[in-house]
Design a protein around this motif. Structure first.
Motif, PDB file in Angstrom:
ATOM      1  N   SER A   1       0.815  -1.122  -0.199  1.00  0.00           N
ATOM      2  CA  SER A   1       0.222   0.023   0.073  1.00  0.00           C
ATOM      3  C   SER A   1       1.137   1.023  -0.211  1.00  0.00           C
ATOM      4  N   VAL A   2       0.604   2.456  -1.164  1.00  0.00           N
ATOM      5  CA  VAL A   2       1.255   3.195  -0.762  1.00  0.00           C
ATOM      6  C   VAL A   2       0.840   4.428   0.114  1.00  0.00           C
ATOM      7  N   LYS A   3       0.138   4.056   0.832  1.00  0.00           N
ATOM      8  CA  LYS A   3      -0.478   5.466   2.000  1.00  0.00           C
ATOM      9  C   LYS A   3       0.153   3.640   3.523  1.00  0.00           C
ATOM     10  N   ASP A   4       0.334   2.864   3.254  1.00  0.00           N
ATOM     11  CA  ASP A   4       0.770   2.651   4.333  1.00  0.00           C
ATOM     12  C   ASP A   4       2.223   2.563   4.708  1.00  0.00           C
TER      13      ASP A   4
ATOM     14  N   ASP B   1       3.573   6.047   5.708  1.00  0.00           N
ATOM     15  CA  ASP B   1       3.585   5.997   7.283  1.00  0.00           C
ATOM     16  C   ASP B   1       4.169   5.772   7.236  1.00  0.00           C
ATOM     17  N   GLU B   2       5.016   4.972   7.231  1.00  0.00           N
ATOM     18  CA  GLU B   2       5.974   4.020   8.061  1.00  0.00           C
ATOM     19  C   GLU B   2       7.492   4.703   7.292  1.00  0.00           C
ATOM     20  N   ILE B   3       7.662   5.242   6.512  1.00  0.00           N
ATOM     21  CA  ILE B   3       8.680   6.084   6.323  1.00  0.00           C
ATOM     22  C   ILE B   3       8.528   8.195   6.578  1.00  0.00           C
ATOM     23  N   SER B   4       7.729   7.715   6.522  1.00  0.00           N
ATOM     24  CA  SER B   4       7.365   9.779   7.069  1.00  0.00           C
ATOM     25  C   SER B   4       7.393  10.940   5.672  1.00  0.00           C
ATOM     26  N   LEU B   5       6.590  10.314   4.652  1.00  0.00           N
ATOM     27  CA  LEU B   5       6.863  10.634   3.623  1.00  0.00           C
ATOM     28  C   LEU B   5       5.345  10.992   3.041  1.00  0.00           C
ATOM     29  N   THR B   6       4.169  12.279   2.484  1.00  0.00           N
ATOM     30  CA  THR B   6       3.539  11.458   1.539  1.00  0.00           C
ATOM     31  C   THR B   6       3.557  10.918   0.626  1.00  0.00           C
ATOM     32  N   PRO B   7       1.997   9.819   0.461  1.00  0.00           N
ATOM     33  CA  PRO B   7       1.664   9.140  -0.431  1.00  0.00           C
ATOM     34  C   PRO B   7       2.297   9.715  -2.173  1.00  0.00           C
ATOM     35  N   GLN B   8       2.015  11.248  -1.986  1.00  0.00           N
ATOM     36  CA  GLN B   8       2.786  11.814  -2.633  1.00  0.00           C
ATOM     37  C   GLN B   8       4.025  12.061  -3.495  1.00  0.00           C
ATOM     38  N   ALA B   9       4.696  12.495  -2.127  1.00  0.00           N
ATOM     39  CA  ALA B   9       6.794  11.736  -1.748  1.00  0.00           C
ATOM     40  C   ALA B   9       6.702  10.551  -2.323  1.00  0.00           C
ATOM     41  N   VAL B  10       5.891   9.930  -2.101  1.00  0.00           N
ATOM     42  CA  VAL B  10       6.651   7.678  -2.445  1.00  0.00           C
ATOM     43  C   VAL B  10       6.413   7.908  -4.017  1.00  0.00           C
ATOM     44  N   ARG B  11       4.890   8.129  -4.389  1.00  0.00           N
ATOM     45  CA  ARG B  11       4.804   7.656  -6.032  1.00  0.00           C
ATOM     46  C   ARG B  11       6.031   8.765  -6.676  1.00  0.00           C
ATOM     47  N   TYR B  12       6.071   9.562  -6.305  1.00  0.00           N
ATOM     48  CA  TYR B  12       7.752  10.671  -7.429  1.00  0.00           C
ATOM     49  C   TYR B  12       8.693   9.483  -7.342  1.00  0.00           C
ATOM     50  N   GLN B  13       9.452   9.328  -5.695  1.00  0.00           N
ATOM     51  CA  GLN B  13      10.418   8.753  -5.747  1.00  0.00           C
ATOM     52  C   GLN B  13      10.571   7.303  -6.357  1.00  0.00           C
ATOM     53  N   ILE B  14       8.719   6.398  -6.300  1.00  0.00           N
ATOM     54  CA  ILE B  14       9.196   5.583  -7.406  1.00  0.00           C
ATOM     55  C   ILE B  14       9.217   6.240  -9.031  1.00  0.00           C
ATOM     56  N   LYS B  15       8.368   7.405  -9.103  1.00  0.00           N
ATOM     57  CA  LYS B  15       9.010   7.183 -10.654  1.00  0.00           C
ATOM     58  C   LYS B  15      10.208   7.162 -10.758  1.00  0.00           C
ATOM     59  N   MET B  16      11.031   8.280 -10.179  1.00  0.00           N
ATOM     60  CA  MET B  16      12.197   8.495 -10.383  1.00  0.00           C
ATOM     61  C   MET B  16      13.165   7.266 -10.128  1.00  0.00           C
TER      62      MET B  16
ATOM     63  N   ASN C   1      -5.978   3.033  -6.774  1.00  0.00           N
ATOM     64  CA  ASN C   1      -5.281   2.842  -6.251  1.00  0.00           C
ATOM     65  C   ASN C   1      -4.037   2.241  -5.732  1.00  0.00           C
ATOM     66  N   ARG C   2      -4.119   1.484  -6.418  1.00  0.00           N
ATOM     67  CA  ARG C   2      -3.386   0.355  -6.272  1.00  0.00           C
ATOM     68  C   ARG C   2      -2.243   0.072  -6.939  1.00  0.00           C
ATOM     69  N   LEU C   3      -0.817  -0.381  -6.589  1.00  0.00           N
ATOM     70  CA  LEU C   3       0.285  -0.958  -7.534  1.00  0.00           C
ATOM     71  C   LEU C   3       0.610  -2.059  -7.165  1.00  0.00           C
ATOM     72  N   ASP C   4       0.763  -2.753  -8.525  1.00  0.00           N
ATOM     73  CA  ASP C   4       0.876  -4.084  -8.608  1.00  0.00           C
ATOM     74  C   ASP C   4       2.139  -4.479  -9.087  1.00  0.00           C
ATOM     75  N   PRO C   5       2.835  -4.867  -8.112  1.00  0.00           N
ATOM     76  CA  PRO C   5       4.425  -5.200  -9.359  1.00  0.00           C
ATOM     77  C   PRO C   5       4.676  -5.632 -10.111  1.00  0.00           C
ATOM     78  N   THR C   6       5.111  -5.355 -10.481  1.00  0.00           N
ATOM     79  CA  THR C   6       5.715  -6.456 -12.615  1.00  0.00           C
ATOM     80  C   THR C   6       6.616  -7.390 -11.274  1.00  0.00           C
ATOM     81  N   LEU C   7       7.400  -8.047 -12.359  1.00  0.00           N
ATOM     82  CA  LEU C   7       8.289  -9.349 -12.889  1.00  0.00           C
ATOM     83  C   LEU C   7       9.513  -8.867 -12.093  1.00  0.00           C
ATOM     84  N   LYS C   8      10.045  -7.178 -12.699  1.00  0.00           N
ATOM     85  CA  LYS C   8      11.134  -6.958 -12.638  1.00  0.00           C
ATOM     86  C   LYS C   8      11.209  -6.312 -11.218  1.00  0.00           C
TER      87      LYS C   8
END
Length: 297
Positions: A18-21, A24-39, A54-61
């Protein structure tokens, strides 16, 4: 190389699902987490998650990359901890009886030698989370059953079979078999004390007339025994004090359990993790705890 923030965001999403969870664990906003994944995706040139609402499903990579990232972060944390080996932090997890009766009354002797110590003590009869990297040393009650850890005995915890005078007037105990008529009070932490007592005296444990009462620590056992709830296995110092005061009776003698084989006598153990670099502070506490425990014997 990607930033550690991006790697941590990726690992946490994979763990939390979960992006939201994860945020919360790493003390960032969901938007910031999505940005880190995009980068991270742009840097490595692969899509790591498939956006599904709102869900992110992991790929094989992503599944393939997870083990490498987790291992890398663990190595980095280990390296930082090694640099901090002269730290003044000490985190202990201690059995209630040992903490209240042995450790804390003498602890000033150790802290006076380390006036700037950052000392944290959690108290509990069990230690289900001993594999956490935060705990430096645990002191626990048992039989040395902590496989995979260094466990050194500090001192025996001899028990005395005790009961109130009023309880024994109703149901006297003149032999080991008379215990069958009573509720027997035992530590909750895994042990074989009552069975070992019956075996030592070559007595078959027959059908009990009362159920066992299991309590979490010695203080609870002591109070339950004093209240007349049953026949308790009380730690020796408290039992002798209560017997001397006339509050309890030791119907089978105060030295019965000292006749058990050494490996059947529960002890307080000093437990440390294997293969973990120890600071001078941890090493000094280990030495001090051993010396302090010897003075109590």
């Amino acid at each position: 190389m990607p930033s550690t923030n991006a790697l941590r965001a990726f690992e946490t999403i994979m763990k939390r699902k979960s992006v939201k969870d994860a945020a919360d664990e790493i003390s960032l906003t969901p938007q910031a987490v999505r940005y880190q994944i995009k980068m991270l995706e742009e840097l490595i040139g692969y899509e790591l998650f498939i956006r599904n609402g709102n869900r992110l499903d992991p790929t094989l990579k992503a599944m393939e990359l997870l083990g490498y990232i987790t291992q890398s972060l663990d190595v980095l944390e280990e390296g930082l901890n090694a640099l901090d080996k002269d730290s003044n932090k000490l985190y202990l997890h201690v059995s209630p009886y040992y903490a209240n009766n042995i450790l804390i009354p003498q602890l000033h002797e150790f802290t006076e030698q380390h006036p700037n110590i950052d000392l944290r003590i959690s108290i509990g009869a069990e230690n289900n989370d001993f594999d956490t990297k935060d705990i430096d040393i645990a002191i626990q009650w048992g039989y040395g059953q902590w496989s995979g850890f260094q466990a050194e005995p500090l001192m025996n915890d001899l028990k005395i079979i005790a009961a109130t005078p009023d309880l024994l007037k109703k149901q006297p105990i003149e032999s080991i078999k008379d215990l069958m008529a009573h509720r027997l009070i035992s530590p909750w932490v895994r042990n074989t004390l009552w069975q070992d007592i019956f075996d030592m005296l070559d007595t078959q444990q027959e059908m009990m007339k009362e159920e066992f009462l299991y309590l979490h620590d010695n203080e609870a056992i002591y109070k339950a025994t004093l209240s007349g709830m049953g026949v308790g296995l009380v730690s020796r110092p408290e039992a002798i004090e209560a017997v001397t005061a006339g509050d309890l009776v030791a119907p089978l003698g105060i030295d019965l359990l000292s006749q058990l084989p050494d490996h059947k006598i529960p002890k307080f153990y000093l437990i440390r993790q294997n293969n973990k670099e120890e600071s001078p502070l941890v090493k000094h506490f280990t030495q001090w705890a051993k010396e302090s425990s010897r003075s109590q014997k």
